[in-house]
Design an enzyme around this catalytic site. Sequence first.
Site, PDB file in Angstrom:
ATOM      1  N   LYS A 169       0.826  -1.215   0.000  1.00  0.00           N
ATOM      2  CA  LYS A 169       0.000   0.000   0.000  1.00  0.00           C
ATOM      3  C   LYS A 169       0.855   1.257   0.000  1.00  0.00           C
ATOM      4  CE  LYS A 169      -4.236  -2.072   1.539  1.00  0.00           C
ATOM      5  NZ  LYS A 169      -5.330  -2.193   2.463  1.00  0.00           N
ATOM      6  N   LYS A 201      -4.419 -10.434  -6.527  1.00  0.00           N
ATOM      7  CA  LYS A 201      -5.748 -10.689  -5.947  1.00  0.00           C
ATOM      8  C   LYS A 201      -6.777  -9.650  -6.394  1.00  0.00           C
ATOM      9  CE  LYS A 201      -5.943  -8.113  -1.677  1.00  0.00           C
ATOM     10  NZ  LYS A 201      -6.780  -7.945  -0.534  1.00  0.00           N
ATOM     11  N   LYS A 246     -10.420  -4.122  -3.897  1.00  0.00           N
ATOM     12  CA  LYS A 246     -11.181  -2.879  -4.016  1.00  0.00           C
ATOM     13  C   LYS A 246     -10.307  -1.741  -4.456  1.00  0.00           C
ATOM     14  CE  LYS A 246     -12.957  -3.776   0.223  1.00  0.00           C
ATOM     15  NZ  LYS A 246     -13.624  -3.686   1.476  1.00  0.00           N
TER      16      LYS A 246
HETATM   17  P1  ATP Z   1      -8.096  -3.642  -0.336  1.00  0.00           P
HETATM   18  O1  ATP Z   1      -7.816  -4.262  -1.638  1.00  0.00           O
HETATM   19  O2  ATP Z   1      -8.453  -2.197  -0.403  1.00  0.00           O
HETATM   20  O3  ATP Z   1      -7.069  -3.978   0.711  1.00  0.00           O
HETATM   21  P2  ATP Z   1      -9.844  -5.724   0.025  1.00  0.00           P
HETATM   22  O4  ATP Z   1     -10.619  -5.856  -1.208  1.00  0.00           O
HETATM   23  O5  ATP Z   1      -8.673  -6.604   0.259  1.00  0.00           O
HETATM   24  O6  ATP Z   1      -9.418  -4.244   0.170  1.00  0.00           O
HETATM   25  P3  ATP Z   1     -10.676  -5.861   2.775  1.00  0.00           P
HETATM   26  O7  ATP Z   1     -11.674  -4.988   3.424  1.00  0.00           O
HETATM   27  O8  ATP Z   1      -9.261  -5.548   3.058  1.00  0.00           O
HETATM   28  O9  ATP Z   1     -10.880  -5.888   1.206  1.00  0.00           O
HETATM   29  O10 ATP Z   1     -10.972  -7.369   3.115  1.00  0.00           O
HETATM   30  C1  ATP Z   1     -12.136  -7.906   3.682  1.00  0.00           C
HETATM   31  C2  ATP Z   1     -12.022  -9.414   3.728  1.00  0.00           C
HETATM   32  O11 ATP Z   1     -12.032  -9.940   2.386  1.00  0.00           O
HETATM   33  C3  ATP Z   1     -10.697  -9.914   4.346  1.00  0.00           C
HETATM   34  O12 ATP Z   1     -10.955 -11.013   5.173  1.00  0.00           O
HETATM   35  C4  ATP Z   1      -9.878 -10.313   3.169  1.00  0.00           C
HETATM   36  O13 ATP Z   1      -8.966 -11.343   3.501  1.00  0.00           O
HETATM   37  C5  ATP Z   1     -10.926 -10.820   2.187  1.00  0.00           C
HETATM   38  N1  ATP Z   1     -10.481 -10.659   0.810  1.00  0.00           N
HETATM   39  C6  ATP Z   1     -10.166  -9.500   0.179  1.00  0.00           C
HETATM   40  N2  ATP Z   1      -9.800  -9.710  -1.096  1.00  0.00           N
HETATM   41  C7  ATP Z   1      -9.890 -11.056  -1.292  1.00  0.00           C
HETATM   42  C8  ATP Z   1      -9.646 -11.902  -2.409  1.00  0.00           C
HETATM   43  N3  ATP Z   1      -9.269 -11.410  -3.570  1.00  0.00           N
HETATM   44  N4  ATP Z   1      -9.836 -13.228  -2.256  1.00  0.00           N
HETATM   45  C9  ATP Z   1     -10.254 -13.737  -1.080  1.00  0.00           C
HETATM   46  N5  ATP Z   1     -10.493 -12.994   0.018  1.00  0.00           N
HETATM   47  C10 ATP Z   1     -10.319 -11.675  -0.068  1.00  0.00           C
HETATM   48  N1  LTN Z   2      -6.984  -5.774   7.833  1.00  0.00           N
HETATM   49  C1  LTN Z   2      -8.239  -6.357   7.463  1.00  0.00           C
HETATM   50  C2  LTN Z   2      -9.438  -5.698   8.085  1.00  0.00           C
HETATM   51  C3  LTN Z   2      -9.446  -5.875   9.553  1.00  0.00           C
HETATM   52  C4  LTN Z   2      -9.647  -7.103  10.262  1.00  0.00           C
HETATM   53  C5  LTN Z   2      -9.616  -6.762  11.645  1.00  0.00           C
HETATM   54  C6  LTN Z   2      -9.823  -8.430   9.868  1.00  0.00           C
HETATM   55  C7  LTN Z   2      -9.308  -4.907  10.502  1.00  0.00           C
HETATM   56  N2  LTN Z   2      -9.421  -5.427  11.744  1.00  0.00           N
HETATM   57  C8  LTN Z   2      -9.751  -7.749  12.614  1.00  0.00           C
HETATM   58  C9  LTN Z   2      -9.958  -9.406  10.854  1.00  0.00           C
HETATM   59  C10 LTN Z   2      -9.922  -9.057  12.205  1.00  0.00           C
HETATM   60  C11 LTN Z   2      -8.326  -6.256   5.954  1.00  0.00           C
HETATM   61  O1  LTN Z   2      -7.754  -5.396   5.374  1.00  0.00           O
HETATM   62  N3  LTN Z   2      -9.070  -7.114   5.363  1.00  0.00           N
END
Ligand code: ATP
Ligand code: LTN
Length: 326
Positions: free
Chosen positions: A111, A192, A195
């Site tokens: 990031k 992956k 968002k």
């Molecule tokens: P960012 O890309 O902005 O970090 P994100 O799409 O990874 O956001 P988060 O809010 O960080 O979304 O994740 C929410 C949950 O979704 C977490 O448990 C994360 O492990 C899961 N997750 C996110 N992206 C994936 C993916 N591509 N495949 C499987 N699980 C995912």
């Molecule tokens: N870092 C995680 C979001 C997150 C989370 C947590 C997940 C913040 N606090 C506590 C599990 C338990 C992410 O970016 N998906």
Amino acid sequence: MARVFSGIQPSGDLHLGNLLGALMNWVNHQEEHDAVYCIVDLHALTLPKDPEELRSNTLQLAQLLMAVGLDPNKSTLFVQSHVQEHSQLAWLMECTVSFGELSRMTAFKDKSDRSEFISAGLFTYPALQAADILLYDTDLVPVGDDQRQHIEITRDVAERFNHRFGETFVVPQHVIPKAGARVMDLQHPERKMSKSEHSVNGTINVLENPDSVRKKIKRAVTDSDGEVRFDFEEKAGVSNLLSILGAAKGIPPSEVATSFERYGDLKAATADAVIELLSPIQERFADLQSDPAETRRLLQVGADKAREVASATLTRAQHNCGLLES
Ligand code: ATP
Ligand code: LTN
């Protein structure tokens, strides 16, 4: 009953990775466990955010989570900033984790490489995440594969605090699903689905309409050897489709592979399965959206429930590390 805790950032629309990697598991856990789920708005502030957008994303995410199947009568659903104990315990966690440990976090490296302004909060992010988890005496943390390192550091911090100050925290374990733990971008199957990547054609949103889902899956990158086989090293695109179809149907991806000979058929079946999975969620979301006041009320009830557990843990941690009671 085992306590389950997980969190998700209100940083935009939910995508298929969030749904298959994390949220479907969250819904399952609420049936057998004491489940606590948190919309981590403070974590979202680690990268620049438009205030109005953050506020509306937070409310919308609560509605999406309920539409996916989180039931506020079965689990506790709340917004992180509504329970001040998270920020308070985060400071104690920042004083327990080391600079070296935080420097090794790959999420920070990814990031910060992509961000012009690197906030101190982005660096100390795992300390707040540890606070989230440890406040609830959490046994299990259901997350996608990308969160492995964050849960590992939470365990280390909990053990260190317990070692220094006596038994204070439960040391949690991660729960990573067998299928769907890592849903990849449809256009760039080596990274992956995310968002924050803004890969429009590579990402399927939970609110996406059926035509668009079908088009994106049809255009998904595959390879030229023509064999349907589950092999992420050699065939990332095809394997990603197999994982998506498998996770949507609850079948192991290698087993799914045996049903198809042509990429076109695999893509059509994957699109059907995804549309079938998303349609009822989209219908429930439309209903929930019509009553934002009710969503806010439910979040308030969730925060009140969460605070009861969180305040007891915070008091214990403050006492054990030597802070004078007020
Ligand atoms: P960012 O890309 O902005 O970090 P994100 O799409 O990874 O956001 P988060 O809010 O960080 O979304 O994740 C929410 C949950 O979704 C977490 O448990 C994360 O492990 C899961 N997750 C996110 N992206 C994936 C993916 N591509 N495949 C499987 N699980 C995912
Ligand atoms: N870092 C995680 C979001 C997150 C989370 C947590 C997940 C913040 N606090 C506590 C599990 C338990 C992410 O970016 N998906």
